[in-house]
Design a protein around this motif. Structure first.
Motif, short mmCIF file in Angstrom:
data_model
loop_
_atom_site.label_atom_id
_atom_site.label_comp_id
_atom_site.label_asym_id
_atom_site.label_seq_id
_atom_site.Cartn_x
_atom_site.Cartn_y
_atom_site.Cartn_z
N ALA A 115 0.78 -1.24 0.00
CA ALA A 115 0.00 0.00 0.00
C ALA A 115 0.81 1.29 0.00
CB ALA A 115 -1.01 0.00 1.16
N TRP A 116 2.08 1.23 -0.46
CA TRP A 116 2.76 2.51 -0.67
C TRP A 116 1.97 3.30 -1.72
CZ3 TRP A 116 8.73 3.18 -0.35
CH2 TRP A 116 9.21 2.58 0.81
N THR A 117 1.83 4.62 -1.49
CA THR A 117 0.93 5.42 -2.32
C THR A 117 1.64 6.66 -2.85
OG1 THR A 117 -0.91 4.61 -0.96
CG2 THR A 117 -1.34 6.52 -2.38
N TYR A 118 1.45 6.97 -4.15
CA TYR A 118 2.12 8.08 -4.82
C TYR A 118 1.08 9.02 -5.42
CZ TYR A 118 5.80 4.54 -4.61
OH TYR A 118 6.68 3.58 -4.18
N ASP A 119 1.40 10.32 -5.46
CA ASP A 119 0.47 11.22 -6.17
C ASP A 119 0.75 11.18 -7.67
OD1 ASP A 119 2.54 12.97 -6.84
OD2 ASP A 119 2.06 14.43 -5.29
N LEU A 120 -0.04 11.93 -8.46
CA LEU A 120 0.04 11.81 -9.92
C LEU A 120 1.29 12.47 -10.50
CD1 LEU A 120 -3.75 12.24 -10.78
CD2 LEU A 120 -2.42 10.12 -10.73
#
Lengths: 386, 386, 386
Positions: A115-120
């Motif tokens: 669940a590592w999360t990145y912005d656009l």
């Protein structure tokens, strides 16, 4: 001059005479994995590659995934409208983030594993339990970027670290083709071909029409194979134009054109088809009423995936029951004829009996292209040694 | 501590903090054929490998054929009850003796080619026309043996020439798991998965539950991902336990348990699931009412066949209309979720953009396992050089 | 002597006793790509290879295409009746000229790409636009030839540059088999087998019948496995004969023969079957009433395509409703039994546990053949070094 030409009133321009002893490329250029790798590294790994159209990612969060040189790359649009491209690789354990070929991100890109999360724009904005790890800082782990840029609706990627601008590679082409307003056109049809031939063979096939009377009688009936004129080879592209025969309106099954011509085209350009190979992977064919784009995706010395797209004016594509089978069928038939001889040439060149052959004067662009390829290998070889 | 944990009354034990700069393995460990070969030679070629259960060869003459490191091995029982394993290779011309994956020998093993015949302990007892050949002696041509041994019903092979005892490799595990009486259990279901990932990735995935909330919401609902405790890594295995949430009886689709618990289990162990990776190829998961065993069969750096078996008490399996879909479906679903992220990680790690990433404190066993693997390669490398 | 032999009145001739310590070939000869390549170069690349029958190209312009050592070769007949063979490679850009496996040329061979055209003796007779290129001369670009020759209806190719005559390779075989009038026979059936075994294994299997009682009970019932006699191995072939049992007329499902015997056969030869392996790729089996021909087409160390043909007297094949299922089914069954053990041997020999085994005295031809193969590799190795 053939009598058919005199009948049609076609003016044949003489072409440069081949130097004595000029010969086509040795087999290694088509079959040797080392040659293939050198071309992939020196051309596909350094130049801008056409990977599609911006209409595929019209709004923020929309994305496509492309495979470039074996690398899975996410191309997406950020909230400010910018086009960004990222390697499809999570910074935690390397997991692929995106498994669909296209779609829409819900404002961010989340890895399915931990669940590592990145912005656009690729910034790491979430990493569960990593706050417990001393010295861990989110800003150290953005997605790895791939360079992306746009020319009149065509989307380009460059996977080298520090590439020159796309404009440098395109040289005078943007000026040359302004009249066609390519950025306004919309996709009508896409056909993907899997061709068992070297990528260069497809480019060589595209840049001579000496084979047209024999292989493409339908095409030759609409546009005489000796008509038109080639530009001398440039550093990053080669091309020329051919003329439609009198009474022919466009390249379609019967030569008629049920669509309006592209707005803004000069009378002269309404009678011509332009064929430009923009190195290393784009074949741009501009017709009076539509644009044909092939992109080449080399898979192996003897295999190239070829994505062929037909683009039209938006009001055509939007029309209820839109069909452009007159030109789609025409080029699909012609494409298949071409891929078949490319495959036969690939098979024959692999033979121990193959020896390079002579060029005709009608294969002037191929002669120039082949010399450029030889130079490239010599320089790459030097680099490898030096 | 999350509020979900406070709700559930789970006690979270703190884990060791990662050393600064600790990073996951470089890509070569997952994609390089030389690394793969080194691991096959040093681990799979020297250690005991779990290949099934003795219940598959209950009587003399019954056999199974297993493929170990590309070697076809016959495992059979002799008239005195002993378990023997032989290379599936006739001593005359090398012909494979046995073409079925399992079956029963009629008292002896006969080659289909020239009828050389062996008894169930591998002695050559028939060789037509060889008596005419001077100096030929049957006792010089027994079948080539593979070492075989048994632990509580688990069948192990070792293809090295002179291996240490199986007990040495198992260390304290036989004592630790006596309570489950594994030798009494019987196979209820087998599912074979073909996973496009390196074998180590499956072990790493098995030994952390940080990914559970995101990837396995159903599992996380039955057993909190931060519950339980890991043992420190040992030379030949690693593992730990997790606790069932209050009100949950076992890991099944709805958390209820329609079967009796295994006899002899302590109250404590009826509330726990034990997860042990026994190197190099066995994943042993002990539940209050069943045993789950994965065996790994590496095929290539990026491909592992994974045989998953569910074992139950014999009276359960013998019951008319026996079904254990509550736990089979649960783990089949969970398995598939795991194999998919393993495959995505394998794909991403192959990228030129992949760089080793940081561990969280919840990946302590992986950190230790990865260090052991690095040591192994360094030692093997030394051996190769020295 | 077995009682079965005494019953049948078969006379068993003693065979040479194996030297002490004689052992079959090491695994490398069957699995190592370098060994395979050496055999392809030294045997298939230098010797005459049987590729079919002249009846397949009865008139001028008729052609077949054969794949020899990865090379596509056109075999055709010219207007004067001569048999010519050419590499399937255009002299312009290397394109394959011919895409069908057989057919008829319309008097000339035209390349599908740029229409270069050759006559049936391979001379370039058309090359559009090449007349504009200075110094270009058609006579410099004939098709590349492959040597072709014929023996009693059998078509042979030799892809080396300057081969000895076919007669030299065949030695005394043409004299030996004149009686069968092979040139008069016609194809009745062809079956193509894809065998996952080394080509030498098929030759070894063909040249001993020690395996017959166990593997081919039906064959052994018609022709006793100890009957007949072998010739000593020659430089380019090996073979021998076996006798039909009393009351048996030919090798067919029931031993009866519904066809006439071949005309001109001696009484003696009507009671025998001759089995000759003509190196490197032809297995010639002459029966009282039909000819069986296997040709071997090695694809890889562990894979050989095997083309099996049954030939009969022309009036048999011409008969309405011709069927020869009695002998086709018999040999198809026997073939499949053989290929299966060849494949099992190939699989077993690949094992790390394989060690060369002893020969029986009934494997005398194999012993000699194996020694010849070892010599060949030693000489090729010397050449590679020297």
């Amino acid at each position: 001059m053939s009598s058919a030409m005199q009948d049609s009133g076609i003016v044949v321009k003489p072409r440069g005479v081949m130097p004595a002893g000029a010969r086509t490329l040795p087999a290694a250029y088509y079959v040797d994995p080392h040659y293939f790798k050198r071309e992939m590294d020196a051309l596909y790994g350094r130049m801008w590659i056409c990977v599609g159209r911006t209409e595929e990612i019209p709004e923020p969060g929309r994305f496509v995934v492309r495979e470039v040189l074996g690398e899975s790359v996410i191309v997406t649009r950020d909230p400010r409208g910018g086009v960004n491209a990222f390697y499809n690789v999570c910074r935690h354990r390397g997991t692929r983030l995106c498994t669909e070929p296209h779609g829409t991100f819900p404002g961010s890109i989340q890895c399915p594993y931990h669940a590592w999360t990145y912005d656009l724009e690729g910034r790491l904005i979430g990493a569960p339990h990593m706050e417990e790890v001393p010295h861990f800082r989110k800003q150290d782990y953005p997605l790895h970027r791939v360079h992306a840029d746009v020319w009149d609706g065509h989307l380009f990627l460059n996977i080298s670290a520090d590439p020159p601008a796309l404009r440098t590679q395109l040289a005078d082409l943007p000026d040359k083709f302004t009249e066609w307003r390519m950025q306004d056109l919309r996709l009508g049809q896409r056909i993907v071909y899997d061709v068992k031939a070297n990528w260069k063979m497809i480019i060589q096939n595209y840049n001579e029409c000496l084979h047209c009377p024999n292989l493409h009688p339908a095409l030759n009936k609409l546009s005489h194979y000796l008509s038109g004129e080639n530009e001398p080879l440039r550093a990053t592209y080669m091309g020329g134009r051919m003329d439609l025969r009198p009474g022919v309106d466009t390249l379609s099954m019967d030569g008629t054109c049920p669509r309006e011509f592209l707005p803004g085209l000069s009378d002269e350009n309404r009678r011509r088809v332009y064929y430009y190979a923009i190195f290393p992977n784009m074949l741009l064919s501009l017709h009076p009423d539509y644009m044909l784009v092939h992109t080449l995706w080399p898979q192996a010395p003897d295999r190239t995936v070829n994505v062929c797209e037909w683009h039209f004016q938006p009001q055509e594509v939007a029309r209820p029951g839109f069909s452009a089978s007159d030109v789609i069928d025409f080029w699909d038939m012609t494409n298949r004829q071409d891929w078949q001889v490319c495959e036969l040439s690939q098979a024959g060149i692999s033979s121990r009996a193959y020896t390079p052959g002579p060029y005709s004067n009608r294969e002037d662009l191929l002669y120039a292209f082949d010399r450029m390829i030889v130079d490239l290998h010599q320089k790459s070889g030097d680099r490898a040694i030096g």
